[in-house]
Every structure is written in C-alpha cells, then in structure tokens.
Motif scaffolding. Structure first.
Motif, mmCIF file in Angstrom:
data_model
loop_
_atom_site.group_PDB
_atom_site.id
_atom_site.type_symbol
_atom_site.label_atom_id
_atom_site.label_comp_id
_atom_site.label_asym_id
_atom_site.label_seq_id
_atom_site.Cartn_x
_atom_site.Cartn_y
_atom_site.Cartn_z
ATOM 1 N N GLY A 99 54.189 43.486 41.145
ATOM 2 C CA GLY A 99 55.430 44.217 40.907
ATOM 3 C C GLY A 99 55.312 45.713 41.011
ATOM 4 O O GLY A 99 56.226 46.438 40.609
ATOM 5 N N GLY A 100 54.217 46.214 41.582
ATOM 6 C CA GLY A 100 54.034 47.653 41.713
ATOM 7 C C GLY A 100 54.878 48.245 42.820
ATOM 8 O O GLY A 100 55.264 47.551 43.764
ATOM 9 N N SER A 101 55.136 49.550 42.738
ATOM 10 C CA SER A 101 56.023 50.201 43.705
ATOM 11 C C SER A 101 55.426 51.439 44.364
ATOM 12 O O SER A 101 56.018 51.973 45.304
ATOM 13 C CB SER A 101 57.338 50.607 43.023
ATOM 14 O OG SER A 101 57.093 51.579 42.011
ATOM 15 N N ALA A 102 54.286 51.929 43.914
ATOM 16 C CA ALA A 102 53.706 53.129 44.520
ATOM 17 C C ALA A 102 53.292 52.835 45.952
ATOM 18 O O ALA A 102 52.894 51.718 46.288
ATOM 19 C CB ALA A 102 52.503 53.611 43.716
ATOM 20 N N ALA A 103 53.366 53.849 46.796
ATOM 21 C CA ALA A 103 53.022 53.663 48.208
ATOM 22 C C ALA A 103 51.523 53.780 48.444
ATOM 23 O O ALA A 103 51.029 53.345 49.476
ATOM 24 C CB ALA A 103 53.756 54.689 49.063
ATOM 25 N N ARG A 104 50.811 54.346 47.503
ATOM 26 C CA ARG A 104 49.375 54.580 47.695
ATOM 27 C C ARG A 104 48.617 54.204 46.427
ATOM 28 O O ARG A 104 48.972 54.627 45.321
ATOM 29 C CB ARG A 104 49.140 56.053 48.034
ATOM 30 C CG ARG A 104 47.693 56.429 48.279
ATOM 31 C CD ARG A 104 47.606 57.889 48.741
ATOM 32 N NE ARG A 104 46.236 58.304 48.936
ATOM 33 C CZ ARG A 104 45.472 58.823 47.960
ATOM 34 N NH1 ARG A 104 45.987 59.001 46.750
ATOM 35 N NH2 ARG A 104 44.218 59.168 48.208
ATOM 36 N N VAL A 105 47.568 53.394 46.582
ATOM 37 C CA VAL A 105 46.733 53.007 45.450
ATOM 38 C C VAL A 105 45.262 53.115 45.834
ATOM 39 O O VAL A 105 44.905 53.179 47.017
ATOM 40 C CB VAL A 105 47.018 51.558 44.974
ATOM 41 C CG1 VAL A 105 48.479 51.393 44.591
ATOM 42 C CG2 VAL A 105 46.615 50.539 46.030
ATOM 43 N N GLY A 106 44.407 53.138 44.840
ATOM 44 C CA GLY A 106 42.974 53.133 45.041
ATOM 45 C C GLY A 106 42.330 52.202 44.028
ATOM 46 O O GLY A 106 42.964 51.825 43.027
ATOM 47 N N GLU A 107 41.080 51.846 44.255
ATOM 48 C CA GLU A 107 40.418 50.872 43.386
ATOM 49 C C GLU A 107 38.916 51.118 43.348
ATOM 50 O O GLU A 107 38.298 51.444 44.361
ATOM 51 C CB GLU A 107 40.694 49.463 43.917
ATOM 52 C CG GLU A 107 40.020 48.335 43.151
ATOM 53 C CD GLU A 107 40.326 46.973 43.753
ATOM 54 O OE1 GLU A 107 40.987 46.172 43.085
ATOM 55 O OE2 GLU A 107 39.903 46.717 44.911
ATOM 56 N N ILE A 108 38.344 50.971 42.161
ATOM 57 C CA ILE A 108 36.896 50.966 42.018
ATOM 58 C C ILE A 108 36.509 49.717 41.239
ATOM 59 O O ILE A 108 37.209 49.292 40.320
ATOM 60 C CB ILE A 108 36.361 52.240 41.326
ATOM 61 C CG1 ILE A 108 37.019 52.466 39.969
ATOM 62 C CG2 ILE A 108 36.545 53.453 42.215
ATOM 63 C CD1 ILE A 108 36.449 53.670 39.210
ATOM 64 N N LEU A 109 35.370 49.135 41.609
ATOM 65 C CA LEU A 109 34.863 47.918 40.988
ATOM 66 C C LEU A 109 33.479 48.192 40.439
ATOM 67 O O LEU A 109 32.733 49.017 40.967
ATOM 68 C CB LEU A 109 34.773 46.778 42.010
ATOM 69 C CG LEU A 109 35.964 46.546 42.936
ATOM 70 C CD1 LEU A 109 35.609 45.476 43.962
ATOM 71 C CD2 LEU A 109 37.190 46.133 42.132
ATOM 72 N N GLY A 110 33.115 47.468 39.380
ATOM 73 C CA GLY A 110 31.782 47.641 38.842
ATOM 74 C C GLY A 110 31.368 46.459 37.996
ATOM 75 O O GLY A 110 32.203 45.761 37.425
ATOM 76 N N ALA A 111 30.062 46.216 37.915
ATOM 77 C CA ALA A 111 29.510 45.148 37.083
ATOM 78 C C ALA A 111 28.249 45.673 36.416
ATOM 79 O O ALA A 111 27.479 46.442 37.008
ATOM 80 C CB ALA A 111 29.201 43.920 37.925
ATOM 81 N N GLY A 112 28.036 45.262 35.162
ATOM 82 C CA GLY A 112 26.864 45.717 34.437
ATOM 83 C C GLY A 112 26.900 45.219 33.016
ATOM 84 O O GLY A 112 27.717 44.367 32.654
ATOM 85 N N ALA A 113 26.015 45.780 32.192
ATOM 86 C CA ALA A 113 25.931 45.337 30.805
ATOM 87 C C ALA A 113 27.188 45.688 30.012
ATOM 88 O O ALA A 113 27.565 44.978 29.077
ATOM 89 C CB ALA A 113 24.698 45.954 30.147
ATOM 90 N N GLY A 114 27.839 46.779 30.368
ATOM 91 C CA GLY A 114 29.034 47.211 29.657
ATOM 92 C C GLY A 114 29.674 48.384 30.366
ATOM 93 O O GLY A 114 29.149 48.889 31.373
#
Length: 240
Positions: free
Chosen positions: A84-99
C-alpha cells in the motif's frame, strides 16, 4: 549530550528478548536517525507501508539467504507497492547477525549500505526483524515522500471511487497530473497557491497502476508518487 544520545541508542539496540516487534522496529529507526544526525542529516519518520513491506525479513530468515528479490522476483519497490505504499522512490538494506548492534556496525562499515542509510532524499523509514538460526535478520526500507498528508480514501456507496488528496511539497508544482494506466485524469480540485489537489479515481480503476506528479511552469513532468489505489486505500495519510 553526545554521550547521553549514544547511551540511549545502545540501550535501544540491546532490547530484551521479550520486546515486542514494534519496539524492535523502533530500535532500528533509532539507529537510522542517530546515524543520520551524526552526519548532519535530518531524521526520518516511520511509515506503516514501509514497516509492512519490511516484514520481508521473515521470508529471508526462512530461506536462510539474503536477497533483494523474493521468490516471485519482486524487489523492494514492488513489495512496498503491494503493502500500500505510494512513494515513487525507495531503498533497502538487509543484514543478518547476532543482533541489531552487530548488523548496524556492519552497515556503517559498508560504503554501499552507509550511502543508502545516509541518502539526503529519504524522509521515511520502516524496519522488520525475524529470528534466524544464527541470530537475527533485519530489513530496513527507506522512502522519499514528496506529498504532504497524502491520503487515499474509498468513498462509500455503490457509485463510490477512490479520493486522492494531498499537498505537493515542491514550490515548482504548477499543475497536478494523475495518470491512471495510460489515461490522464483531471483533478476535482486544485489550489495553486497552496499546491493542494484532489483527484477521484473510479472504483473500477482501483487495481490499475497510477502515477501522481505535477507539471512545472515550463511543462516538465515530475513524478512524486506511484500506487495502486485499491491497495493504498483506507490506510490513512502517508505523512503528517
């Protein structure tokens, strides 16, 4: 004052195991904002659609791998649209670890991830977290909202439609434009002084892809938002 801010952030990054999902998402937003402030950038506000899309962390934790595209081939923007988002531009970062503390340190040490978090154009953020076999998986999404108080509301009744209303932030906005698929819809109301607009989309076109923006005085089209009204409706304003 700086030591107090650092202590506050570390406290949030070390939330107890029983903390609720919303609290943990807030911890990620606290890291983002603290990191941005330290680099002279404005803080970001939470956005529900970004938080819903960031639930992608559950998918990543179940698969055991980090990837910006899901099994259906959808990227961050497509998942955000579906939420349901409406912004024309998005970004994303992913990560995995102990916390989160460990993951955030890795993001800051990575030029690409640091640049994504410090992009000056972002105005909103949302995060999701999931338990994984070796610790945690985190997803942080960013968006650039260029329309104040943007809301999509479904009118009641059999003849109802989707009302799109808001105010363009950019002073160069001379005329609103809404493209419903390949069709251009005329606004129901437009206040050029305040740059406030109102559009009505027929209910039958609610599942169609819509692009919202404006024309400048020289006729240049500037895209501000893109959405599926049927998915974005009744979720409230995207920004205050």
């Amino acid at each position: 004052m700086k030591s107090l801010r650092v202590f506050f952030l570390l406290s949030l990054l070390s939330l107890p195991a029983g903390a609720q999902p919303a609290q943990r998402a807030y911890a990620a937003l606290a890291w983002v904002n603290g990191y941005r402030v330290a680099h002279g950038l404005p803080t970001l506000l939470p956005e529900p659609a970004l938080e819903r899309a960031a639930a992608y962390a559950e998918v990543l934790a179940a698969s055991g791998r980090l990837a910006h595209r899901d099994g259906a081939g959808r990227d961050a923007l497509a998942r955000y649209r579906a939420a349901g988002g409406s912004a024309a531009r998005v970004g994303e970062i992913l990560g995995a670890g102990a916390g989160l503390a460990e993951i955030a340190a890795a993001w800051e040490a990575s030029p690409a991830h640091a640049a994504a978090a410090l992009d000056p154009r972002w105005t909103r953020a949302g995060a999701g977290r999931a338990r994984a076999q070796a610790g945690e998986v985190w997803v942080v999404l960013f968006a650039e909202q260029r329309v104040e108080g943007f809301a999509v509301v479904l009118e009641a009744g059999p003849a109802g439609g989707y009302l799109l209303a808001g105010r363009f932030q950019d002073a160069e906005a001379a005329a609103p434009v809404l493209l419903s698929g390949l069709d251009s819809l005329a606004p129901c109301a437009w206040d050029p002084g305040r740059r406030e607009f109102l559009f009505r989309v027929p209910v039958t076109a609610g599942s169609r892809y819509h692009r919202l923006g404006y024309c400048t005085a020289t006729g240049e089209f500037m895209l501000t938002s893109a959405l599926f009204p049927a998915l974005a409706a009744d979720r409230g304003p995207e920004s205050p």
